[in-house]
Design a protein around this motif. Structure first.
Motif, mmCIF file in Angstrom:
data_model
loop_
_atom_site.group_PDB
_atom_site.id
_atom_site.type_symbol
_atom_site.label_atom_id
_atom_site.label_comp_id
_atom_site.label_asym_id
_atom_site.label_seq_id
_atom_site.Cartn_x
_atom_site.Cartn_y
_atom_site.Cartn_z
ATOM 1 N N ILE A 56 -23.862 -36.071 49.292
ATOM 2 C CA ILE A 56 -23.428 -36.862 48.146
ATOM 3 C C ILE A 56 -22.247 -37.727 48.570
ATOM 4 C CG2 ILE A 56 -22.511 -36.799 45.779
ATOM 5 C CD1 ILE A 56 -23.819 -33.956 45.562
ATOM 6 N N PHE A 57 -22.375 -39.026 48.351
ATOM 7 C CA PHE A 57 -21.272 -39.952 48.603
ATOM 8 C C PHE A 57 -20.747 -40.435 47.257
ATOM 9 C CE2 PHE A 57 -23.685 -40.530 52.609
ATOM 10 C CZ PHE A 57 -22.664 -40.349 53.530
ATOM 11 N N VAL A 58 -19.442 -40.248 47.022
ATOM 12 C CA VAL A 58 -18.823 -40.788 45.815
ATOM 13 C C VAL A 58 -17.949 -41.965 46.224
ATOM 14 C CG1 VAL A 58 -18.890 -38.589 44.566
ATOM 15 C CG2 VAL A 58 -16.857 -39.173 45.906
ATOM 16 N N MET A 59 -17.787 -42.926 45.314
ATOM 17 C CA MET A 59 -17.027 -44.120 45.653
ATOM 18 C C MET A 59 -15.512 -43.907 45.569
ATOM 19 S SD MET A 59 -19.300 -46.227 46.565
ATOM 20 C CE MET A 59 -21.062 -45.916 46.589
ATOM 21 N N GLU A 60 -15.065 -43.072 44.611
ATOM 22 C CA GLU A 60 -13.633 -42.847 44.419
ATOM 23 C C GLU A 60 -13.370 -41.369 44.161
ATOM 24 O OE1 GLU A 60 -11.676 -45.728 41.647
ATOM 25 O OE2 GLU A 60 -13.727 -46.446 41.380
ATOM 26 N N LYS A 61 -12.109 -40.968 44.359
ATOM 27 C CA LYS A 61 -11.731 -39.561 44.139
ATOM 28 C C LYS A 61 -12.012 -39.122 42.709
ATOM 29 C CE LYS A 61 -8.447 -38.808 47.869
ATOM 30 N NZ LYS A 61 -8.531 -40.111 48.544
ATOM 31 N N LYS A 62 -11.878 -40.044 41.744
ATOM 32 C CA LYS A 62 -12.128 -39.651 40.345
ATOM 33 C C LYS A 62 -13.587 -39.237 40.151
ATOM 34 C CE LYS A 62 -13.081 -44.295 38.502
ATOM 35 N NZ LYS A 62 -12.605 -45.387 37.665
ATOM 36 N N HIS A 63 -14.498 -39.830 40.909
ATOM 37 C CA HIS A 63 -15.907 -39.448 40.799
ATOM 38 C C HIS A 63 -16.113 -38.028 41.324
ATOM 39 C CE1 HIS A 63 -16.276 -44.007 41.207
ATOM 40 N NE2 HIS A 63 -16.470 -43.711 39.926
ATOM 41 N N LEU A 64 -15.420 -37.708 42.405
ATOM 42 C CA LEU A 64 -15.479 -36.356 42.961
ATOM 43 C C LEU A 64 -14.940 -35.351 41.936
ATOM 44 C CD1 LEU A 64 -15.884 -34.325 45.237
ATOM 45 C CD2 LEU A 64 -13.686 -35.032 46.176
ATOM 46 N N ARG A 65 -13.805 -35.685 41.320
ATOM 47 C CA ARG A 65 -13.221 -34.795 40.307
ATOM 48 C C ARG A 65 -14.172 -34.603 39.132
ATOM 49 N NH1 ARG A 65 -8.444 -37.739 41.558
ATOM 50 N NH2 ARG A 65 -8.671 -39.021 39.687
ATOM 51 N N ARG A 66 -14.815 -35.681 38.700
ATOM 52 C CA ARG A 66 -15.756 -35.578 37.579
ATOM 53 C C ARG A 66 -16.947 -34.693 37.938
ATOM 54 N NH1 ARG A 66 -15.722 -41.990 36.155
ATOM 55 N NH2 ARG A 66 -13.646 -42.058 35.225
ATOM 56 N N LEU A 67 -17.460 -34.852 39.153
ATOM 57 C CA LEU A 67 -18.586 -34.011 39.575
ATOM 58 C C LEU A 67 -18.160 -32.547 39.629
ATOM 59 C CD1 LEU A 67 -20.349 -36.003 42.456
ATOM 60 C CD2 LEU A 67 -20.947 -35.913 40.036
ATOM 61 N N SER A 86 -13.128 -49.107 45.916
ATOM 62 C CA SER A 86 -12.731 -49.403 44.538
ATOM 63 C C SER A 86 -13.755 -50.301 43.846
ATOM 64 C CB SER A 86 -11.353 -50.052 44.519
ATOM 65 O OG SER A 86 -11.382 -51.218 45.304
ATOM 66 N N ASP A 87 -13.628 -50.396 42.539
ATOM 67 C CA ASP A 87 -14.608 -51.109 41.718
ATOM 68 C C ASP A 87 -14.303 -52.604 41.691
ATOM 69 O OD1 ASP A 87 -16.667 -51.643 40.042
ATOM 70 O OD2 ASP A 87 -15.894 -50.545 38.317
ATOM 71 N N ASP A 88 -14.347 -53.237 42.862
ATOM 72 C CA ASP A 88 -13.970 -54.651 42.973
ATOM 73 C C ASP A 88 -15.138 -55.539 43.388
ATOM 74 O OD1 ASP A 88 -11.323 -53.938 42.468
ATOM 75 O OD2 ASP A 88 -10.933 -53.559 44.594
ATOM 76 N N TYR A 89 -16.347 -55.015 43.349
ATOM 77 C CA TYR A 89 -17.472 -55.751 43.910
ATOM 78 C C TYR A 89 -18.623 -55.854 42.921
ATOM 79 C CZ TYR A 89 -14.800 -54.455 48.013
ATOM 80 O OH TYR A 89 -13.777 -54.273 48.899
ATOM 81 N N GLN A 90 -19.411 -56.905 43.102
ATOM 82 C CA GLN A 90 -20.628 -57.086 42.315
ATOM 83 C C GLN A 90 -21.795 -56.462 43.084
ATOM 84 O OE1 GLN A 90 -20.703 -58.841 39.226
ATOM 85 N NE2 GLN A 90 -18.488 -58.662 39.435
ATOM 86 N N PHE A 91 -22.943 -56.353 42.421
ATOM 87 C CA PHE A 91 -24.153 -55.808 43.044
ATOM 88 C C PHE A 91 -24.545 -56.638 44.265
ATOM 89 C CE2 PHE A 91 -28.920 -55.666 43.061
ATOM 90 C CZ PHE A 91 -29.028 -54.365 43.512
ATOM 91 N N MET A 92 -24.786 -55.956 45.370
ATOM 92 C CA MET A 92 -25.222 -56.564 46.645
ATOM 93 C C MET A 92 -24.208 -57.567 47.214
ATOM 94 S SD MET A 92 -27.861 -54.869 47.445
ATOM 95 C CE MET A 92 -28.619 -55.719 48.845
ATOM 96 N N ASP A 93 -22.943 -57.383 46.897
ATOM 97 C CA ASP A 93 -21.855 -58.188 47.454
ATOM 98 C C ASP A 93 -21.816 -57.963 48.975
ATOM 99 O OD1 ASP A 93 -19.057 -58.561 48.447
ATOM 100 O OD2 ASP A 93 -18.632 -59.036 46.354
ATOM 101 N N ASP A 94 -21.736 -59.048 49.747
ATOM 102 C CA ASP A 94 -21.749 -58.932 51.215
ATOM 103 C C ASP A 94 -20.630 -58.044 51.740
ATOM 104 O OD1 ASP A 94 -23.996 -60.505 51.467
ATOM 105 O OD2 ASP A 94 -22.878 -62.350 51.848
ATOM 106 N N GLU A 95 -19.446 -58.199 51.169
ATOM 107 C CA GLU A 95 -18.307 -57.396 51.612
ATOM 108 C C GLU A 95 -18.534 -55.915 51.276
ATOM 109 O OE1 GLU A 95 -13.455 -57.132 51.143
ATOM 110 O OE2 GLU A 95 -14.520 -58.750 50.119
#
Length: 112
Positions: A56-67, A86-95
């Motif tokens: 399981i890969f979570v994007m941020e520590k808060k997601h881990l805490r929630r799980l 962090s939540d700074d990207y759109q879907f399929m953003d190259d970066e």
């Protein structure tokens, strides 16, 4: 060898985890799903997701805490990795794709 089942988790399952699912799905025979931790997530993470996943890969520590808060015992026997994206990207953003491949590559083989 059986396929590795990988779950990517973010908040709403719209951008980060969905992008990860799209780029890793079918690569190297990975079985990939994604889900979100929030009530308004596109696909909300469930017991089924946690039980199904090998990794399981979570994007941020808060997601881990929630799980951990919601699925406690189930997550303790799983390998859960925080990618710190962090939540700074759109879907399929190259970066975002570049960051995902870079951080995930420490754990599994990634597409070029």
């Amino acid at each position: 060898m059986k396929n590795i089942k990988i779950l990517f988790v973010c908040s709403r399952n719209k951008w980060r985890s969905l992008t990860a699912e799209k780029i890793f799905h079918g690569f190297n025979d990975y079985d990939v799903r994604s889900a979100g931790t929030e009530d308004n997530a596109r696909i909300k993470v469930s017991n089924g997701h946690i039980g199904w996943a090998d990794l399981i890969f979570v994007m941020e520590k808060k997601h881990l805490r929630r799980l951990q808060a919601k699925f406690g015992d189930m997550t303790s026997s799983k390998k859960v990795i925080c990618l710190d994206i962090s939540d700074d990207y759109q879907f399929m953003d190259d970066e975002l794709i570049a960051i995902l491949k870079s951080r995930v590559s420490e754990y599994i083989q990634v597409p070029e």
